[in-house]
Design an enzyme around this catalytic site. Structure first.
Site, PDB file in Angstrom:
ATOM      1  N   THR A 839       0.811  -1.226   0.000  1.00 45.56           N
ATOM      2  CA  THR A 839       0.000   0.000   0.000  1.00 45.56           C
ATOM      3  C   THR A 839       0.840   1.270   0.000  1.00 45.56           C
ATOM      4  O   THR A 839       0.393   2.310  -0.487  1.00 45.56           O
ATOM      5  CB  THR A 839      -0.948   0.018   1.209  1.00 45.56           C
ATOM      6  N   CYS A 840       2.045   1.179   0.557  1.00 42.20           N
ATOM      7  CA  CYS A 840       2.896   2.371   0.585  1.00 42.20           C
ATOM      8  C   CYS A 840       3.247   2.823  -0.827  1.00 42.20           C
ATOM      9  O   CYS A 840       3.418   4.021  -1.077  1.00 42.20           O
ATOM     10  CB  CYS A 840       4.181   2.096   1.361  1.00 42.20           C
ATOM     11  N   PHE A 841       3.373   1.850  -1.741  1.00 43.91           N
ATOM     12  CA  PHE A 841       3.810   2.168  -3.103  1.00 43.91           C
ATOM     13  C   PHE A 841       2.681   2.011  -4.123  1.00 43.91           C
ATOM     14  O   PHE A 841       2.922   2.068  -5.320  1.00 43.91           O
ATOM     15  CB  PHE A 841       4.976   1.248  -3.485  1.00 43.91           C
TER      16      PHE A 841
END
Length: 874
Positions: A839-841
């Protein structure tokens, strides 16, 4: 140039006027003016007051004729029929002497003969000053005169300046007086064409070194010595000399004085400003196009930035309005600004900053001086600033027209994206917003001015919003823009509101770390956020769920969403859903029964502010009444329309009913009371004193409705709103005024920031902002993916998006508003493996499924809410 004087006293007064008249003379006549004034020697000229006439009868009808001579020297022709007829001494031995008393700075004129003794001169002085001759000490060229010698012995010349030292215990700053006298004596000799070794700059440095660092009274006294001795006028006239060495010397000295002033502490600079203003006025007459004048004008503008006065300062025996004095410089700079705007070059920051400084004090002077109410109706009559105010109105119109042209130019440039985004273009626009701020300030002065500016901004709305997005910076004053909110769009208003937050540092060493157990989410989040300092939260947040592997921005986004779902869950009794729009919330009046609830409202304010700072859509909307209270605005009947439709309709009926029918039916039996129910308890609350016995009628029904709305919707949640605001304001910059964030927005703007766009998710927009790794766009697995997504419900689509990015809501701008593009990566695992995400990327990882049915089965599994809201290995 010839001056006729009836007495020595008149001669002194006329000489004072002629030297200081430099500011009012024609440029071509400046040398003649200097000659006339020099007759009394520069060092005596400015402070001379009205003197007693010389008692010697020979001086009563003296007529003096002076003209400028070659090489800037002075040729004098003295003729006095009365003097010649009453004296047997040759005219050439007759002297006019100026005696300056060191105490008080007063100068007297004494007539004597070269053959007179110093003792005789002392007695003449005693007749005028009443100072005993025995207490007098006369100084000439640094030497004390002895009683027994004659004036010829000391080579005392016509118009010589002597210093009377008496009663030294009452004399203030004698060394400073002497230093300034030396400067004036040097200037006088240089102007006559003499080559002197004395260095004016050394004396200036010595003079500034004498100024005490702290005592305000003494500072003023020292600078008054400089001003009253007419040093500014003398240096300017030396600068206007035809001799290049004189011009160079004066230029160096003026620059040294200006730099010495700006090097003083700010509080001391206030005392220098009148002198710098004098330099500006004199140089403007003598050399308006030369660099020295521009330097002086810029220095004046710089000093005005910190000049804190009520609009006037002392000058001589009266008061001079700063605005009147600086108006010519403001007009000059405005003309230069308009020319630059028409040429599309854009003013430099430095030049514009000076214009802004002049304007601030000019505006204060107008407000201080004009007795008329603002806005002013023109023409203005019988006012000391009548001419300036009329001319300023014309400048306002000129600036407004110039900016209209510039705004049209901006809009045409925006059409060419390559040119519009260039650095050179943005540089030429760099001061446009600040110029509009000054135009707005000018518009406040004149009736109809604000309407003219509003019409221009509405006409150029796209350009105005572009300037806001490009030029509005954190820490600047943007309050004036909100007078023209109708000329802005959502992006511009959001940008201005977000500037109230400090930058999120996201420095790992300074981050506020949180380790949260999902099963105790609200309580543990409260402990971490409520107990932290605002400075610690400004450093960024590092979030991790217990027993889960993931960390980073994606985890933080999920935490924001989940904790807000808990806070606004009606079962927790903090907030209530609006009756007609279940997406909207307002504080629960009954929450006050729990002593911890005030702290939870402050915690909620912090969480919402942090979510906005981190640009996370949390899916929560505020009720209009709640929003208006946060903005400090009064609630009207129309504001409760979506909050409580039943009360809205009832109040509407009361107000719109025919007055005669309403009164005939005794106001429907209504009185000024409100029936409430809280925690099962009913109560009647009076809306005003004696409300139970006060019947509602057609005349007071508007008051009844206003009081009813206030008591029903605003009063019960005052404390909750106060606590929420307190927590929210903790997250703003220290300089942000209370409620300023919400005042900058419409409710619909806040909706977009907290929840995102109102429209359903567009799969086409989603697809357009997605890229692939390990897959090609033409692969059948990619084609299946988008077909399956289109078949899903909106809630399932949001769950897929949440699993993928930790964002359940799409920004107002659509997928382009996300902080990154989205990516679909091929997962090199077994072909029946469940999807994974980073989810961060913004990465979704899927295997190369062999069939569309298997892919759909796996995607629908993660589209379930309980599956999409966790991290770890599957």
């Amino acid at each position: 140039m010839t001056l006729s004087r009836s007495s020595a006293a008149d001669s002194t007064n006329n000489s004072n006027r002629s030297f200081s008249a430099v500011a009012g003379t024609d440029h071509k006549r400046k040398l003649d003016d200097f000659d006339a004034s020099s007759s009394t020697t520069p060092d005596n000229r400015h402070r001379m007051k009205k003197h007693e006439a010389e008692p010697d009868h020979m001086a009563q009808q003296t007529s003096v004729s002076w003209r400028s001579g070659e090489n800037s020297g002075f040729d004098r022709s003295l003729s006095s029929s009365a003097a010649c007829s009453s004296s047997n001494r040759p005219e050439s031995t007759r002297l006019q002497i100026f005696v300056r008393m060191m105490s008080g700075g007063k100068t007297i004129v004494i007539h004597a003969d070269k053959n007179d003794t110093v003792e005789k001169l002392h007695h003449r002085i005693e007749c005028k000053t009443k100072i005993p001759a025995a207490q007098q000490r006369l100084i000439y060229k640094g030497k004390q005169l002895q009683n027994e010698h004659s004036l010829a012995y000391y080579s005392i010349e016509q118009d010589a300046s002597l210093h009377l030292v008496a009663r030294m215990q009452s004399t203030e700053h004698p060394v400073a007086w002497q230093t300034i006298d030396d400067i004036m004596y040097t200037v006088s000799r240089m102007y006559k064409g003499e080559i002197v070794r004395s260095n004016i700059n050394e004396k200036l440095v010595a003079f500034f070194a004498m100024i005490p660092p702290e005592n305000d009274h003494n500072i003023a006294n020292y600078l008054e010595i400089f001003s009253n001795s007419s040093v500014p006028a003398a240096l300017v006239m030396l600068y206007a000399s035809s001799l290049e060495r004189n011009k160079s010397c004066a230029k160096s000295s003026v620059k040294l004085f200006l730099s010495s002033c700006t090097a003083l502490p700010k509080i001391q600079q206030n005392h220098c400003l009148p002198i710098v203003l004098d330099f500006c006025k004199l140089l403007r007459k003598v050399c308006p196009d030369q660099k020295l004048y521009i330097t002086c004008r810029n220095t004046l503008g710089t000093m005005l930035e910190t000049f804190d006065n009520p609009g006037v300062f002392n000058k001589g025996n009266g008061l001079t309005t700063v605005g009147v004095e600086i108006f010519p410089f403001f007009t000059e700079l405005t003309g230069l600004l308009v020319n630059e705007l028409h040429q599309n070059s854009g003013p430099s920051f430095s030049d514009f900053h000076k214009l802004s400084s002049f304007w601030q004090h000019l505006r204060k002077a107008i407000e201080y001086q004009v007795a008329y109410p603002v806005p002013i109706v023109l023409p203005l009559r019988n006012n000391v600033l009548e001419a300036e105010i009329g001319h300023l109105h014309r400048l306002f119109g000129t600036l407004l027209s110039a900016m209209d042209v510039c705004m049209c130019r901006v809009e045409s440039t925006l059409a060419d994206k390559e040119v519009g985004n260039s650095e050179a273009t943005s540089s030429s626009w760099s001061q446009y917003l600040a110029i509009l701020k000054i135009i707005n300030s000018m518009s406040n002065l004149y009736r109809g001015g604000k309407g003219q500016l509003a019409a221009m901004l509405n006409k150029n709305k796209a350009s105005f919003c572009t300037l806001i997005l490009k030029l509005a910076k954190r820490g600047d004053d943007h309050q004036w823009i909100f007078e023209y909110k109708e000329s802005t769009n959502f992006e511009a208003r959001r940008h201005l509101a977000m500037l109230l937050f400090p930058d999120v540092k996201e420095d790992f060493d300074e981050m506020h770390e949180m380790l949260i157990d999902r099963s105790n989410l609200l309580a543990e989040s409260f402990e971490y956020i409520a107990g932290a300092s605002s400075e610690g939260l400004h450093g960024g947040l590092f979030m991790e769920f217990k027993n889960e592997e993931a960390t980073g921005p994606g985890v933080l986004r999920e935490w924001f969403y989940l904790v807000c779902q808990e806070i606004f869950n009606p079962n927790n009794t903090l907030f209530l859903r609006s009756a007609d729009d279940f997406r909207r919330f307002s504080p629960n009046p009954a929450s006050k029964v729990d002593p911890l609830h005030p702290d939870f409202f402050e915690f909620t304010g912090r969480v919402i502010a942090l979510a906005l700072m981190h640009k996370v859509q949390v899916g929560v909307l505020f009720d209009r009444v709640f929003f208006l209270q946060l903005a400090g605005m009064k609630i009207s009947l129309e504001d409760i329309k979506d909050t409580d439709r039943i009360i809205y309709n009832s109040c509407k009926q009361v107000l719109e009913m025919d007055p005669e029918y309403f009164d005939a039916n005794a106001g429907l039996g209504l009185t000024f009371v409100l029936e409430t129910e809280e925690l099962g308890k009913r109560d009647l609350i009076e809306l005003c004193v004696g409300g139970k016995s006060l019947a509602v009628n057609s005349k007071n029904r508007k008051l009844y409705v206003d009081l009813l709305i206030e008591r029903r919707f605003a009063t019960p949640i005052v404390e909750q709103v106060k606590q929420f605001s307190r927590g929210f304001n903790h997250m703003l910059s220290d300089s942000a005024p209370p409620r300023s964030f919400f005042k900058r927005l419409y409710l619909e703007d806040l909706d977009g920031m907290l929840r995102g766009g109102e429209n359903a998710i567009s799969i086409d927009d989603w697809k357009a902002h997605t890229e692939y790794n390990g897959f090609k766009e033409t692969d059948r697995q990619i084609d299946w993916f988008w077909k399956i997504l289109k078949k899903m419900t909106e809630e399932e689509q949001r769950n897929i998006l949440f699993f993928w990015t930790s964002n359940k809501f799409v920004p107002v701008e659509g997928f382009r508003g996300l902080s990154s593009k989205l990516y679909i990566y091929r997962l090199y695992e077994a072909n029946d493996h469940l999807p994974m995400s980073h989810t961060c990327f913004y990465r979704l990882c899927i295997p190369k499924y062999p069939s569309i049915s298997l892919m759909e089965q796996r995607l629908r599994l993660i589209a379930q809410d309980h599956v999409s809201s966790s991290f770890g290995k599957w």
